[in-house]
Design a protein around this motif. Sequence first.
Motif, PDB file in Angstrom:
ATOM      1  N   ASN A 170       4.408   6.717  -4.478  1.00  0.00           N
ATOM      2  CA  ASN A 170       3.654   6.556  -3.063  1.00  0.00           C
ATOM      3  C   ASN A 170       3.165   7.761  -2.762  1.00  0.00           C
ATOM      4  O   ASN A 170       3.223   8.837  -3.207  1.00  0.00           O
ATOM      5  CB  ASN A 170       4.749   5.512  -2.389  1.00  0.00           C
ATOM      6  CG  ASN A 170       3.938   4.580  -1.592  1.00  0.00           C
ATOM      7  OD1 ASN A 170       2.792   4.647  -1.024  1.00  0.00           O
ATOM      8  ND2 ASN A 170       4.635   3.322  -1.289  1.00  0.00           N
ATOM      9  N   GLU A 171       2.560   7.415  -1.304  1.00  0.00           N
ATOM     10  CA  GLU A 171       2.249   8.760  -0.719  1.00  0.00           C
ATOM     11  C   GLU A 171       2.074   8.769   0.808  1.00  0.00           C
ATOM     12  O   GLU A 171       2.099   7.462   1.275  1.00  0.00           O
ATOM     13  CB  GLU A 171       0.607   9.234  -1.088  1.00  0.00           C
ATOM     14  CG  GLU A 171      -0.502   8.244  -1.173  1.00  0.00           C
ATOM     15  CD  GLU A 171      -1.462   8.537  -1.848  1.00  0.00           C
ATOM     16  OE1 GLU A 171      -1.500   8.423  -3.021  1.00  0.00           O
ATOM     17  OE2 GLU A 171      -2.629   8.617  -1.020  1.00  0.00           O
ATOM     18  N   TYR A 281      -3.116   4.145  -1.217  1.00  0.00           N
ATOM     19  CA  TYR A 281      -3.795   5.516  -0.986  1.00  0.00           C
ATOM     20  C   TYR A 281      -3.620   5.898   0.524  1.00  0.00           C
ATOM     21  O   TYR A 281      -4.465   5.250   1.268  1.00  0.00           O
ATOM     22  CB  TYR A 281      -5.090   5.520  -1.453  1.00  0.00           C
ATOM     23  CG  TYR A 281      -5.111   5.557  -3.105  1.00  0.00           C
ATOM     24  CD1 TYR A 281      -3.877   5.436  -3.871  1.00  0.00           C
ATOM     25  CD2 TYR A 281      -6.183   5.613  -3.977  1.00  0.00           C
ATOM     26  CE1 TYR A 281      -4.234   5.582  -5.413  1.00  0.00           C
ATOM     27  CE2 TYR A 281      -6.463   5.447  -5.089  1.00  0.00           C
ATOM     28  CZ  TYR A 281      -5.240   5.450  -6.020  1.00  0.00           C
ATOM     29  OH  TYR A 281      -5.537   5.224  -7.191  1.00  0.00           O
ATOM     30  N   CYS A 282      -3.150   7.063   0.732  1.00  0.00           N
ATOM     31  CA  CYS A 282      -3.258   7.690   2.063  1.00  0.00           C
ATOM     32  C   CYS A 282      -2.550   6.301   3.007  1.00  0.00           C
ATOM     33  O   CYS A 282      -2.855   6.214   4.216  1.00  0.00           O
ATOM     34  CB  CYS A 282      -4.669   7.771   2.617  1.00  0.00           C
ATOM     35  SG  CYS A 282      -5.261   9.405   1.929  1.00  0.00           S
ATOM     36  N   GLY A 283      -1.550   5.562   2.462  1.00  0.00           N
ATOM     37  CA  GLY A 283      -1.182   4.299   3.449  1.00  0.00           C
ATOM     38  C   GLY A 283      -0.233   4.495   4.218  1.00  0.00           C
ATOM     39  O   GLY A 283      -0.075   3.583   5.039  1.00  0.00           O
ATOM     40  N   TYR A 284       0.610   5.765   4.468  1.00  0.00           N
ATOM     41  CA  TYR A 284       1.727   5.815   5.369  1.00  0.00           C
ATOM     42  C   TYR A 284       1.726   7.145   5.846  1.00  0.00           C
ATOM     43  O   TYR A 284       1.275   7.858   5.378  1.00  0.00           O
ATOM     44  CB  TYR A 284       3.127   5.522   4.510  1.00  0.00           C
ATOM     45  CG  TYR A 284       2.786   4.107   3.811  1.00  0.00           C
ATOM     46  CD1 TYR A 284       3.280   3.173   4.288  1.00  0.00           C
ATOM     47  CD2 TYR A 284       2.231   3.966   2.166  1.00  0.00           C
ATOM     48  CE1 TYR A 284       3.530   1.802   3.846  1.00  0.00           C
ATOM     49  CE2 TYR A 284       2.506   2.866   1.755  1.00  0.00           C
ATOM     50  CZ  TYR A 284       2.819   1.603   2.207  1.00  0.00           C
ATOM     51  OH  TYR A 284       2.795   0.559   1.705  1.00  0.00           O
ATOM     52  N   ASN A 292      -2.805   3.020   8.530  1.00  0.00           N
ATOM     53  CA  ASN A 292      -3.764   2.335   9.127  1.00  0.00           C
ATOM     54  C   ASN A 292      -5.281   3.267   9.175  1.00  0.00           C
ATOM     55  O   ASN A 292      -6.102   2.955   9.877  1.00  0.00           O
ATOM     56  CB  ASN A 292      -3.663   2.013  10.515  1.00  0.00           C
ATOM     57  CG  ASN A 292      -2.625   0.774  10.425  1.00  0.00           C
ATOM     58  OD1 ASN A 292      -2.378   0.077   9.755  1.00  0.00           O
ATOM     59  ND2 ASN A 292      -1.623   0.995  11.523  1.00  0.00           N
ATOM     60  N   VAL A 293      -5.337   4.054   8.241  1.00  0.00           N
ATOM     61  CA  VAL A 293      -6.422   5.079   7.897  1.00  0.00           C
ATOM     62  C   VAL A 293      -6.790   5.055   6.436  1.00  0.00           C
ATOM     63  O   VAL A 293      -5.823   4.949   5.636  1.00  0.00           O
ATOM     64  CB  VAL A 293      -6.390   6.186   8.526  1.00  0.00           C
ATOM     65  CG1 VAL A 293      -6.142   6.226  10.027  1.00  0.00           C
ATOM     66  CG2 VAL A 293      -5.313   7.127   7.962  1.00  0.00           C
ATOM     67  N   SER A 294      -8.170   5.257   6.234  1.00  0.00           N
ATOM     68  CA  SER A 294      -8.398   5.359   4.710  1.00  0.00           C
ATOM     69  C   SER A 294      -8.309   7.090   4.360  1.00  0.00           C
ATOM     70  O   SER A 294      -8.378   7.589   5.469  1.00  0.00           O
ATOM     71  CB  SER A 294     -10.011   5.118   4.618  1.00  0.00           C
ATOM     72  OG  SER A 294     -10.831   5.771   5.164  1.00  0.00           O
ATOM     73  N   CYS A 295      -8.508   7.331   3.409  1.00  0.00           N
ATOM     74  CA  CYS A 295      -8.337   8.718   3.226  1.00  0.00           C
ATOM     75  C   CYS A 295      -9.513   9.245   3.632  1.00  0.00           C
ATOM     76  O   CYS A 295      -9.265  10.837   4.014  1.00  0.00           O
ATOM     77  CB  CYS A 295      -8.104   8.840   1.393  1.00  0.00           C
ATOM     78  SG  CYS A 295      -6.793   8.522   0.618  1.00  0.00           S
TER      79      CYS A 295
END
Length: 305
Positions: A170-171, A281-284, A292-295
């Motif tokens: 995860n990331e 992807y960039c999820g946490y 709550n943001v995209s990469c």
Amino acid sequence: MAWRIFLTLIACGSIMACNSDNANAVKVNTTPEPVQSESVEAQTVDDSLSESESESESESGSGSESEILTQSATEPECDLESVNLLDFVPWQREEGWWVGEYTFLGADGDPNVSASWPYRYDHYRGFIHLEVIGNSIKQRNVFLYPAKNSSECDSVEDVVGSGICGDNGNEKVFSADQSASDCDGNLSGPFEAFGMTLSTTTTLIGDDTVLYQVRLPDGSFTQNQLTTLPPNDTRVRTAQGFFMGASTYASYYRERKVTKEEFVQLLEETRQEYNILELDYCGYDSGGSPSNVSCDEHFGVALGD
């Protein structure tokens, strides 16, 4: 338990990277986990110093008017708005795209084990973009973690999100910003965590060494992070974490500067290696809550371009 979660948060991210992925704060070492990590000196400390200096000046009489005018003429006040951080060698070296191999240790010297983030800290990777804009530095990080070892999984649901324990990594993302605090290339800026405003400062020590510090509202240390910049587009960062004067963690980051294209390629390769689900992807964020943001939104650029 709350302070333990708090310590894990500030451990990242320094801006210098923050750092440091929890904090890695800016330094723009920020650092990481360590507030890479990875910025403002504690106001209580500043207030105390200001009061002491004022009392001292009143008691001594402050000198003659001509002496004061002479000092003002020889020591012009710094115009922070006019500072260009790229005039300083460390920031010329720090600006750009970075990839790193990270190790995050707990107080016992073993790889950190988090109760809220069930992934490995013995060897994980970080992807950092440092952008210098006039007198400010903007840091955006994403940290990628391998899946927990299957033998350590309490259940296949011992994950964050929709993955499977022992199978999916995860990331987390981390953000930090700092601005010039003087005309010597040093930085400061606030870092918000759990309703508190932490202070972060970044101090240049020559052309190849940067010191990033994070303090609690009472002025006490919570992180001390050293960055070394060899003349080969690499940097090495080590951070020490504290709580109430006791050592709580240490980190060891080895990073190299790459092009944006290499950054995107290596990010995708690591995601495949760690078997990270695309929806993660960039999820946490650094606390493990949904970002709550995209990469692209996080980094402020289209990574696919």
